[in-house]
Write a protein that holds these residues in place. Structure first.
Motif, PDB file in Angstrom:
ATOM      1  N   PHE A 131       7.891  -4.286  -3.697  1.00  0.00           N
ATOM      2  CA  PHE A 131       6.900  -3.792  -2.744  1.00  0.00           C
ATOM      3  C   PHE A 131       7.143  -2.325  -2.408  1.00  0.00           C
ATOM      4  O   PHE A 131       6.239  -1.484  -2.512  1.00  0.00           O
ATOM      5  CB  PHE A 131       6.935  -4.649  -1.485  1.00  0.00           C
ATOM      6  CG  PHE A 131       6.252  -4.023  -0.301  1.00  0.00           C
ATOM      7  CD1 PHE A 131       4.890  -3.782  -0.310  1.00  0.00           C
ATOM      8  CD2 PHE A 131       6.996  -3.668   0.815  1.00  0.00           C
ATOM      9  CE1 PHE A 131       4.276  -3.191   0.785  1.00  0.00           C
ATOM     10  CE2 PHE A 131       6.390  -3.076   1.907  1.00  0.00           C
ATOM     11  CZ  PHE A 131       5.028  -2.841   1.896  1.00  0.00           C
ATOM     12  N   THR A 142       3.614   4.917  -6.113  1.00  0.00           N
ATOM     13  CA  THR A 142       2.199   5.037  -6.477  1.00  0.00           C
ATOM     14  C   THR A 142       1.442   5.884  -5.468  1.00  0.00           C
ATOM     15  O   THR A 142       0.673   6.787  -5.832  1.00  0.00           O
ATOM     16  CB  THR A 142       1.550   3.645  -6.572  1.00  0.00           C
ATOM     17  OG1 THR A 142       2.232   2.859  -7.549  1.00  0.00           O
ATOM     18  CG2 THR A 142       0.083   3.758  -6.963  1.00  0.00           C
ATOM     19  N   ILE A 143       1.659   5.603  -4.200  1.00  0.00           N
ATOM     20  CA  ILE A 143       0.971   6.366  -3.153  1.00  0.00           C
ATOM     21  C   ILE A 143       1.406   7.824  -3.179  1.00  0.00           C
ATOM     22  O   ILE A 143       0.581   8.742  -3.067  1.00  0.00           O
ATOM     23  CB  ILE A 143       1.239   5.733  -1.776  1.00  0.00           C
ATOM     24  CG1 ILE A 143       0.573   4.350  -1.707  1.00  0.00           C
ATOM     25  CG2 ILE A 143       0.710   6.633  -0.654  1.00  0.00           C
ATOM     26  CD1 ILE A 143       0.972   3.535  -0.498  1.00  0.00           C
ATOM     27  N   HIS A 195      -5.184  -2.373  -1.707  1.00  0.00           N
ATOM     28  CA  HIS A 195      -5.036  -3.058  -2.982  1.00  0.00           C
ATOM     29  C   HIS A 195      -3.696  -2.732  -3.633  1.00  0.00           C
ATOM     30  O   HIS A 195      -3.067  -3.597  -4.245  1.00  0.00           O
ATOM     31  CB  HIS A 195      -6.178  -2.662  -3.929  1.00  0.00           C
ATOM     32  CG  HIS A 195      -7.518  -3.108  -3.454  1.00  0.00           C
ATOM     33  ND1 HIS A 195      -8.594  -2.255  -3.355  1.00  0.00           N
ATOM     34  CD2 HIS A 195      -7.961  -4.323  -3.022  1.00  0.00           C
ATOM     35  CE1 HIS A 195      -9.642  -2.926  -2.912  1.00  0.00           C
ATOM     36  NE2 HIS A 195      -9.287  -4.180  -2.696  1.00  0.00           N
ATOM     37  N   VAL A 196      -3.263  -1.484  -3.508  1.00  0.00           N
ATOM     38  CA  VAL A 196      -1.967  -1.094  -4.069  1.00  0.00           C
ATOM     39  C   VAL A 196      -0.846  -1.873  -3.392  1.00  0.00           C
ATOM     40  O   VAL A 196       0.087  -2.361  -4.048  1.00  0.00           O
ATOM     41  CB  VAL A 196      -1.736   0.424  -3.913  1.00  0.00           C
ATOM     42  CG1 VAL A 196      -0.303   0.800  -4.281  1.00  0.00           C
ATOM     43  CG2 VAL A 196      -2.724   1.195  -4.774  1.00  0.00           C
ATOM     44  N   VAL A 197      -0.932  -2.013  -2.071  1.00  0.00           N
ATOM     45  CA  VAL A 197       0.087  -2.775  -1.334  1.00  0.00           C
ATOM     46  C   VAL A 197       0.090  -4.232  -1.792  1.00  0.00           C
ATOM     47  O   VAL A 197       1.144  -4.820  -2.054  1.00  0.00           O
ATOM     48  CB  VAL A 197      -0.169  -2.688   0.188  1.00  0.00           C
ATOM     49  CG1 VAL A 197       0.760  -3.644   0.939  1.00  0.00           C
ATOM     50  CG2 VAL A 197       0.040  -1.252   0.671  1.00  0.00           C
ATOM     51  N   LEU A 200      -5.749   1.880  -0.940  1.00  0.00           N
ATOM     52  CA  LEU A 200      -4.363   1.739  -0.510  1.00  0.00           C
ATOM     53  C   LEU A 200      -3.987   0.281  -0.273  1.00  0.00           C
ATOM     54  O   LEU A 200      -2.900  -0.175  -0.661  1.00  0.00           O
ATOM     55  CB  LEU A 200      -4.150   2.549   0.780  1.00  0.00           C
ATOM     56  CG  LEU A 200      -2.770   2.467   1.431  1.00  0.00           C
ATOM     57  CD1 LEU A 200      -1.708   2.972   0.488  1.00  0.00           C
ATOM     58  CD2 LEU A 200      -2.757   3.260   2.733  1.00  0.00           C
ATOM     59  N   GLY A 249       4.502   3.777 -10.764  1.00  0.00           N
ATOM     60  CA  GLY A 249       4.717   2.578  -9.966  1.00  0.00           C
ATOM     61  C   GLY A 249       5.678   1.616 -10.637  1.00  0.00           C
ATOM     62  O   GLY A 249       6.532   1.017  -9.979  1.00  0.00           O
ATOM     63  N   ILE A 284       7.026   0.072  -5.869  1.00  0.00           N
ATOM     64  CA  ILE A 284       5.708   0.306  -6.473  1.00  0.00           C
ATOM     65  C   ILE A 284       4.771   1.024  -5.515  1.00  0.00           C
ATOM     66  O   ILE A 284       4.136   2.023  -5.873  1.00  0.00           O
ATOM     67  CB  ILE A 284       5.085  -1.026  -6.935  1.00  0.00           C
ATOM     68  CG1 ILE A 284       5.917  -1.626  -8.063  1.00  0.00           C
ATOM     69  CG2 ILE A 284       3.645  -0.817  -7.391  1.00  0.00           C
ATOM     70  CD1 ILE A 284       5.472  -3.007  -8.488  1.00  0.00           C
ATOM     71  N   SER A 285       4.667   0.521  -4.294  1.00  0.00           N
ATOM     72  CA  SER A 285       3.708   1.112  -3.356  1.00  0.00           C
ATOM     73  C   SER A 285       4.087   2.545  -2.996  1.00  0.00           C
ATOM     74  O   SER A 285       3.224   3.439  -2.975  1.00  0.00           O
ATOM     75  CB  SER A 285       3.593   0.251  -2.088  1.00  0.00           C
ATOM     76  OG  SER A 285       4.852   0.123  -1.443  1.00  0.00           O
ATOM     77  N   ALA A 286       5.356   2.793  -2.726  1.00  0.00           N
ATOM     78  CA  ALA A 286       5.783   4.134  -2.315  1.00  0.00           C
ATOM     79  C   ALA A 286       5.574   5.159  -3.426  1.00  0.00           C
ATOM     80  O   ALA A 286       5.026   6.247  -3.192  1.00  0.00           O
ATOM     81  CB  ALA A 286       7.246   4.113  -1.886  1.00  0.00           C
ATOM     82  N   SER A 309       1.593  -4.522  -5.177  1.00  0.00           N
ATOM     83  CA  SER A 309       3.043  -4.338  -5.112  1.00  0.00           C
ATOM     84  C   SER A 309       3.741  -5.624  -4.690  1.00  0.00           C
ATOM     85  O   SER A 309       4.834  -5.938  -5.188  1.00  0.00           O
ATOM     86  CB  SER A 309       3.386  -3.219  -4.125  1.00  0.00           C
ATOM     87  OG  SER A 309       2.747  -2.011  -4.480  1.00  0.00           O
TER      88      SER A 309
END
Length: 396
Positions: A296, A303-304, A322-324, A320, A95, A299-301, A327
């Motif tokens: 945003f 990590t997911i 929380h990750v957003v 998910l 991320g 990191i989110s893309a 980010s």
């Protein structure tokens, strides 16, 4: 965590104070921080001295302590912390990489071929003090694992930011001074190898190392990082040196040095005319786009994607949403972003002003969006009902 959160509040106060000062009495603000002070020592009939303005002493001198603490945090995490376990560290590291690459790409895309291209490194940073400060507002409504995820991501982000400063924002190298700096690092390692315990000896060598690094063309704060990385992460001769140094220096770093840095660097004129000029160019927009959208997306893309591919696993309770939210919060660049802006446009005040306005605007927008998003998530999904795996997120 409490120090970081409280430090974020002091940092915010210092930034606001800088904005008020420069907009109420701009001449006194600039005259104060431009005031020159010379420090030196006469050895063997030769003067070894550094003559800098107050602002430069904060940026090149006091901030060495900040980066020394960062270096120790990195070393600790690599040896005994989250970064020691590849499985747990994989997603935050991925991320962090995406959170540096995508913002830099957005900035470069907007400034390609222009005079502002040197500022591509500005939106890659995350200000952990502000991020932790925002998380502290939620108390226990967010899972503890989210803090672990963000702190690990921030450490990995720090490693990338330091590498960028060292490699891409270095002036013409002076090989004799660089060789001296390397020799002093070897001397520190030798001292540890032979059991030298006296902190005063390392302090003296560290000051000389700072001078050699400053004169070599590499930014002097890299000396702080190097010293931090050389600090023993495990007890040394029966003494927990790193623990002692961190607990001694962290309050000074959080409550004095970083706020002073903000006071010296966050002072930008905020008027309709100045804002119009700043955002009439691509530099400010590149920074805002990088911090708000780039962080945003990056990191989110990544990590997911990493979680879906089974590269690593999210901490317990982190989903998910929380990750957003994390980010978005990571777009608060501030301290290191301002630092890199100073390095990028040190000789171009007009471009530096645009970059600083972009950092302030982007950090404010990212912080607000992240806080609102996490507030919604915390109300929709009770912490006790959350599950850490991406499979449970997909099931929901």
């Amino acid at each position: 965590m409490r120090l970081e959160a409280a430090g974020g509040i002091v940092l915010l106060v210092a930034a606001v104070a800088a904005l008020v000062w420069v907009n109420v009495h701009g001449d006194s603000y600039h005259d104060f921080w431009d005031h020159h002070i010379e420090f030196g020592i006469l050895l063997f009939d030769e003067l070894f001295a550094v003559d800098e303005g107050l602002k430069a002493w904060v940026n090149d001198g006091l901030m060495v302590i900040f980066f020394f603490v960062v270096g120790m945090e990195i070393k600790r995490e690599l040896v005994v912390g989250e970064l020691r376990d590849p499985r747990r560290a994989a997603l935050p590291i991925i991320g962090a990489f995406g959170g540096m690459l995508v913002p830099a790409g957005f900035f470069a895309l907007l400034n390609q071929g222009g005079e502002g291209i040197d500022g591509w490194g500005i939106p890659v940073a995350t200000d952990i003090a502000f991020v932790v400060g925002v998380l502290a507002l939620f108390g226990r409504r967010l899972p503890a694992g989210l803090r672990v995820f963000l702190l690990t991501l921030a450490i990995a982000d720090d490693i990338g930011g330091i590498a960028i400063i060292a490699v891409f924002y270095t002036d013409d190298l002076s090989l004799p001074h660089l060789g001296t700096a390397i020799g002093l690092l070897a001397l520190i390692l030798a001292g540890q190898r032979f059991g030298v315990r006296h902190i005063a000896i390392y302090v003296v060598v560290g000051i000389i190392l700072w001078y050699a690094t400053h004169e070599s063309g590499i930014h002097a704060t890299i000396a702080g990082v190097a010293l931090g990385l050389l600090t023993p992460a495990r007890p040394f001769r029966g003494r927990d040196v790193m623990h002692s140094l961190e607990h001694t220096l962290l309050p000074y770093s959080s409550f004095l040095i970083v706020p002073l840095f903000a006071l010296a660097n966050a002072g930008v004129e905020v008027t309709p005319d100045s804002l119009g000029k700043a955002f009439g160019g691509s530099i400010a927009w590149g920074v805002v786009l990088g911090l708000v959208v780039g962080k945003f997306v990056g990191i989110s893309a990544t990590t997911i994607a990493g979680a879906r591919l089974g590269v690593g696993r999210l901490p317990a309770g982190v989903n998910l949403g929380h990750v957003v939210g994390a980010s978005l919060l990571a777009g608060i660049g501030f301290t290191v972003s301002l630092f890199i802006a100073e390095l990028s446009f040190a000789d171009a005040p007009a471009l530096l002003d645009q970059a600083k306005k972009g950092v302030l605007a982007g950090s404010l927008i990212a912080g607000a969006l992240g806080a609102v998003f996490l507030l919604v998530i915390s109300r929709v999904t009770p912490t006790s009902a959350e599950h850490g795996s991406m499979e449970s997120v997909a099931h929901k």
